[in-house]
Each structure stands twice: as C-alpha cells, then as structure tokens.
Scaffold this motif. Structure first.
Motif, PDB file in Angstrom:
ATOM      1  N   GLY A 158       0.759  -1.134   0.034  1.00  0.00           N
ATOM      2  CA  GLY A 158      -0.037   0.057   0.166  1.00  0.00           C
ATOM      3  C   GLY A 158       1.041   1.284   0.082  1.00  0.00           C
ATOM      4  N   VAL A 159       0.442   2.204  -0.759  1.00  0.00           N
ATOM      5  CA  VAL A 159       1.295   3.428  -1.038  1.00  0.00           C
ATOM      6  C   VAL A 159       0.313   4.523  -0.570  1.00  0.00           C
ATOM      7  CG1 VAL A 159       3.093   2.643  -2.275  1.00  0.00           C
ATOM      8  CG2 VAL A 159       1.007   3.637  -3.394  1.00  0.00           C
ATOM      9  N   ALA A 160       0.837   5.460   0.321  1.00  0.00           N
ATOM     10  CA  ALA A 160       0.065   6.436   0.893  1.00  0.00           C
ATOM     11  C   ALA A 160       0.901   7.579   1.494  1.00  0.00           C
ATOM     12  CB  ALA A 160      -0.966   6.086   2.005  1.00  0.00           C
ATOM     13  N   PHE A 161       0.343   8.862   1.561  1.00  0.00           N
ATOM     14  CA  PHE A 161       0.982   9.877   2.593  1.00  0.00           C
ATOM     15  C   PHE A 161       0.783   9.524   4.182  1.00  0.00           C
ATOM     16  CE2 PHE A 161      -0.059  12.091  -1.550  1.00  0.00           C
ATOM     17  CZ  PHE A 161       1.243  12.364  -1.784  1.00  0.00           C
ATOM     18  N   ALA A 162       1.608   9.899   4.964  1.00  0.00           N
ATOM     19  CA  ALA A 162       1.563   9.685   6.320  1.00  0.00           C
ATOM     20  C   ALA A 162       0.195  10.141   6.844  1.00  0.00           C
ATOM     21  CB  ALA A 162       2.677  10.059   6.966  1.00  0.00           C
ATOM     22  N   CYS A 163      -0.301  11.284   6.252  1.00  0.00           N
ATOM     23  CA  CYS A 163      -1.762  12.045   6.824  1.00  0.00           C
ATOM     24  C   CYS A 163      -2.888  11.152   6.469  1.00  0.00           C
ATOM     25  CB  CYS A 163      -1.721  13.112   6.114  1.00  0.00           C
ATOM     26  SG  CYS A 163      -2.058  13.115   4.377  1.00  0.00           S
ATOM     27  N   GLN A 164      -2.591   9.859   5.787  1.00  0.00           N
ATOM     28  CA  GLN A 164      -3.926   9.247   5.438  1.00  0.00           C
ATOM     29  C   GLN A 164      -4.112   7.945   6.419  1.00  0.00           C
ATOM     30  OE1 GLN A 164      -2.425   9.207   1.098  1.00  0.00           O
ATOM     31  NE2 GLN A 164      -4.349   8.296   1.247  1.00  0.00           N
ATOM     32  N   GLU A 165      -3.358   8.161   7.513  1.00  0.00           N
ATOM     33  CA  GLU A 165      -3.592   6.996   8.551  1.00  0.00           C
ATOM     34  C   GLU A 165      -4.613   7.402   9.152  1.00  0.00           C
ATOM     35  OE1 GLU A 165      -1.112   4.844  12.120  1.00  0.00           O
ATOM     36  OE2 GLU A 165      -0.050   6.432  10.940  1.00  0.00           O
ATOM     37  N   ALA A 166      -5.401   6.304   9.659  1.00  0.00           N
ATOM     38  CA  ALA A 166      -6.599   6.240  10.484  1.00  0.00           C
ATOM     39  C   ALA A 166      -6.318   5.370  11.801  1.00  0.00           C
ATOM     40  CB  ALA A 166      -7.875   5.638   9.713  1.00  0.00           C
ATOM     41  N   PRO A 167      -6.933   5.669  13.076  1.00  0.00           N
ATOM     42  CA  PRO A 167      -6.824   4.887  14.040  1.00  0.00           C
ATOM     43  C   PRO A 167      -6.950   3.608  13.923  1.00  0.00           C
ATOM     44  CG  PRO A 167      -7.725   6.907  14.637  1.00  0.00           C
ATOM     45  CD  PRO A 167      -7.937   6.890  13.129  1.00  0.00           C
ATOM     46  N   ALA A 168      -8.058   3.246  13.126  1.00  0.00           N
ATOM     47  CA  ALA A 168      -8.632   1.763  13.038  1.00  0.00           C
ATOM     48  C   ALA A 168      -9.512   1.881  11.425  1.00  0.00           C
ATOM     49  CB  ALA A 168      -9.243   1.201  13.961  1.00  0.00           C
ATOM     50  N   VAL A 169      -9.025   0.739  10.806  1.00  0.00           N
ATOM     51  CA  VAL A 169      -9.773   0.695   9.519  1.00  0.00           C
ATOM     52  C   VAL A 169     -10.791  -0.738   9.636  1.00  0.00           C
ATOM     53  CG1 VAL A 169      -9.876  -0.097   7.272  1.00  0.00           C
ATOM     54  CG2 VAL A 169      -8.281   1.873   8.104  1.00  0.00           C
ATOM     55  N   PRO A 170     -12.111  -0.491   9.808  1.00  0.00           N
ATOM     56  CA  PRO A 170     -12.989  -1.570   9.755  1.00  0.00           C
ATOM     57  C   PRO A 170     -12.765  -2.428   8.651  1.00  0.00           C
ATOM     58  CG  PRO A 170     -14.310   0.478   9.096  1.00  0.00           C
ATOM     59  CD  PRO A 170     -12.827   0.833   9.338  1.00  0.00           C
ATOM     60  N   MET A 171     -12.831  -3.599   8.908  1.00  0.00           N
ATOM     61  CA  MET A 171     -12.402  -4.659   7.908  1.00  0.00           C
ATOM     62  C   MET A 171     -13.700  -5.490   7.637  1.00  0.00           C
ATOM     63  SD  MET A 171      -9.310  -4.051   7.054  1.00  0.00           S
ATOM     64  CE  MET A 171      -8.468  -5.688   6.537  1.00  0.00           C
ATOM     65  N   ASP A 172     -13.949  -5.779   6.447  1.00  0.00           N
ATOM     66  CA  ASP A 172     -15.099  -6.625   5.932  1.00  0.00           C
ATOM     67  C   ASP A 172     -14.394  -8.215   5.790  1.00  0.00           C
ATOM     68  OD1 ASP A 172     -17.703  -5.503   5.655  1.00  0.00           O
ATOM     69  OD2 ASP A 172     -16.738  -4.613   3.956  1.00  0.00           O
ATOM     70  N   ALA A 173     -15.320  -9.171   5.798  1.00  0.00           N
ATOM     71  CA  ALA A 173     -14.421 -10.522   5.604  1.00  0.00           C
ATOM     72  C   ALA A 173     -13.886 -10.687   4.338  1.00  0.00           C
ATOM     73  CB  ALA A 173     -15.693 -11.476   5.560  1.00  0.00           C
ATOM     74  N   HIS A 174     -14.140  -9.797   3.239  1.00  0.00           N
ATOM     75  CA  HIS A 174     -13.497  -9.660   2.123  1.00  0.00           C
ATOM     76  C   HIS A 174     -11.959  -8.856   1.970  1.00  0.00           C
ATOM     77  CE1 HIS A 174     -16.184  -6.440   1.450  1.00  0.00           C
ATOM     78  NE2 HIS A 174     -15.110  -6.030   0.668  1.00  0.00           N
ATOM     79  N   ASP A 175     -11.969  -8.119   3.177  1.00  0.00           N
ATOM     80  CA  ASP A 175     -10.847  -6.997   3.023  1.00  0.00           C
ATOM     81  C   ASP A 175      -9.594  -7.746   3.268  1.00  0.00           C
ATOM     82  OD1 ASP A 175     -12.413  -4.980   2.412  1.00  0.00           O
ATOM     83  OD2 ASP A 175     -12.893  -4.418   4.622  1.00  0.00           O
ATOM     84  N   VAL A 176      -8.486  -7.537   2.419  1.00  0.00           N
ATOM     85  CA  VAL A 176      -7.257  -8.239   2.591  1.00  0.00           C
ATOM     86  C   VAL A 176      -6.178  -7.225   3.354  1.00  0.00           C
ATOM     87  CG1 VAL A 176      -5.560  -9.450   1.351  1.00  0.00           C
ATOM     88  CG2 VAL A 176      -7.901  -9.828   0.733  1.00  0.00           C
ATOM     89  N   PRO A 177      -5.617  -7.503   4.393  1.00  0.00           N
ATOM     90  CA  PRO A 177      -4.690  -6.636   4.908  1.00  0.00           C
ATOM     91  C   PRO A 177      -3.435  -6.826   3.984  1.00  0.00           C
ATOM     92  CG  PRO A 177      -4.901  -8.544   6.469  1.00  0.00           C
ATOM     93  CD  PRO A 177      -5.840  -8.784   5.294  1.00  0.00           C
ATOM     94  N   LEU A 178      -2.748  -5.771   3.708  1.00  0.00           N
ATOM     95  CA  LEU A 178      -1.517  -5.353   2.863  1.00  0.00           C
ATOM     96  C   LEU A 178      -0.504  -6.100   3.569  1.00  0.00           C
ATOM     97  CD1 LEU A 178      -2.318  -1.900   1.893  1.00  0.00           C
ATOM     98  CD2 LEU A 178      -2.721  -3.940   0.664  1.00  0.00           C
ATOM     99  N   ASP A 179       0.640  -6.508   2.545  1.00  0.00           N
ATOM    100  CA  ASP A 179       1.789  -6.750   3.346  1.00  0.00           C
ATOM    101  C   ASP A 179       2.739  -5.798   3.691  1.00  0.00           C
ATOM    102  OD1 ASP A 179       1.673  -9.829   2.479  1.00  0.00           O
ATOM    103  OD2 ASP A 179       1.525  -9.102   0.379  1.00  0.00           O
ATOM    104  N   LEU A 180       2.736  -4.787   3.269  1.00  0.00           N
ATOM    105  CA  LEU A 180       3.369  -3.606   3.692  1.00  0.00           C
ATOM    106  C   LEU A 180       2.478  -2.104   3.348  1.00  0.00           C
ATOM    107  CD1 LEU A 180       6.986  -3.677   2.168  1.00  0.00           C
ATOM    108  CD2 LEU A 180       6.336  -4.471   4.420  1.00  0.00           C
ATOM    109  N   ILE A 181       2.831  -1.197   4.247  1.00  0.00           N
ATOM    110  CA  ILE A 181       2.408   0.054   3.659  1.00  0.00           C
ATOM    111  C   ILE A 181       3.298   0.941   3.891  1.00  0.00           C
ATOM    112  CG2 ILE A 181       0.857   2.181   4.372  1.00  0.00           C
ATOM    113  CD1 ILE A 181      -1.273   0.036   5.290  1.00  0.00           C
TER     114      ILE A 181
END
Length: 190
Positions: A158-181
């Motif tokens: 996952g590629v992003a700017f640091a300002c895009q960080e959220a305290p917690a991202v809700p995950m659906d069953a189909h959501d896949v965690p990334l290997d790295l951000i």
C-alpha cells in the motif's frame, strides 16, 4: 450492521482524503519521491510483473518508482476497468492511454493482460494493522481475490501519505490486509 461498517468506512475515507487534499503540491511531490525511494530500496529482488497506477487528484505519484522497476526489466501494468472489474494491462512507453473513469487512464484493449506478482496499491486510508480503505468500489479487493483464485499470491504494498493514517480501519470479511504500507515517514510491516 453492514451499513454501519460502510458508514464508518465512508467517514474514514472522507477525512483521510481531505487531509491528503490539504497537502501543499510541493509537499506531495517530495513525499511521493521519498515513498518511491523507500520501496525501491526495500524491494531488492526483481519482480517479473509490477502493477502500479497513474495518480488521480491529490493521490501519491509512483511513476518514478514504476520507471525504476522498468529499468530493472520488470513488466509494468496498470488497472483498466472492464465490466466493473480490474484488468491489469501492460503499460508500454509511448502506447496510447484511454480514459477509465474516475480521472484515470489505462492502455487500450489491445494491450497484454498481465498477472502481477507485486502490486502497488492505492488507498484512501490505512491503519497500523495494514488495513486499507479504498475508494469504495471494491475493485482491488475483487482483483486480489481473482488472482488468489488462480493460486497467485502477489506481494501487496500500500502506498500513501502519512496523513492518510486512521486509528482503525473497519474490515469486512473480503478485505485483505496489505503486506506492507509505505509512507514518507515509515514502512509499516508485520
């Protein structure tokens, strides 16, 4: 329940994209270059096929990184939207690009379709668990599931700017965690 999850994702997306849009253009350019350098240094092996993306609006610009992978002789591809799904079409220098909606472009239907082994994944927001909120259409979730159904397991950055960080991202069953951000401040890994 599902609507509550979607509402939370919508709020997280809206807030993170507002923070991203508030970045000064020069700050976005410099931060993009730092992210590209971090990933180029971290991925020392030569992936065969790398999927990237062409930036839209205030999105991070990974084109220098894609050029670096091409210089390592990786084949590049970017997503095209075909019948509501992503198709990773080979990106060849000088080949024409077609509008895909959402302000992005991709190679035309005559381009080779590739299966990436390294995916540079855009996102609206992320958290420390490497959870991701995309733009709300589920394109990447379905594309990753389709690759895994073919018994492929692309490495997901996952590629992003640091300002895009959220305290917690809700995950659906189909959501896949990334290997790295990777952001301009750090690499978030397991």
């Amino acid at each position: 329940m599902a609507s509550d999850l979607q509402e939370r994702k919508t709020a997280i997306r809206r807030d993170a994209l507002a923070r991203r849009a508030a970045m000064a253009p020069a700050e976005r350019i410099e931060a993009s270059l730092v992210v590209c350098d971090r990933i180029a240094e971290r991925v020392d092996a030569r992936p065969d096929v790398v999927s990237g993306f062409l930036p839209i609006r205030s999105e991070i610009d990974i084109r220098p990184l894609m050029t670096a992978f091409a210089d390592r002789r990786a084949r590049l591809c970017v997503p095209a939207i075909v019948d509501g799904e992503l198709q990773f079409r080979e990106l060849v220098r000088g080949a024409p690009l077609e509008p895909q909606g959402f302000g992005t472009h991709a190679p035309g239907a005559d381009a080779a379709i590739l299966d990436p082994d390294l995916m540079l994944v855009p996102l609206a927001a992320f958290d420390r668990r490497r959870g991701r909120v995309g733009y709300g259409r589920g394109y990447y979730d379905r594309a990753i599931a389709a690759l895994r159904a073919k018994e492929l397991s692309p490495f997901l950055i996952g590629v992003a700017f640091a300002c895009q960080e959220a305290p917690a991202v809700p995950m659906d069953a189909h959501d896949v965690p990334l290997d790295l951000i990777v952001t301009e401040r750090e690499v978030i890994a397991p």
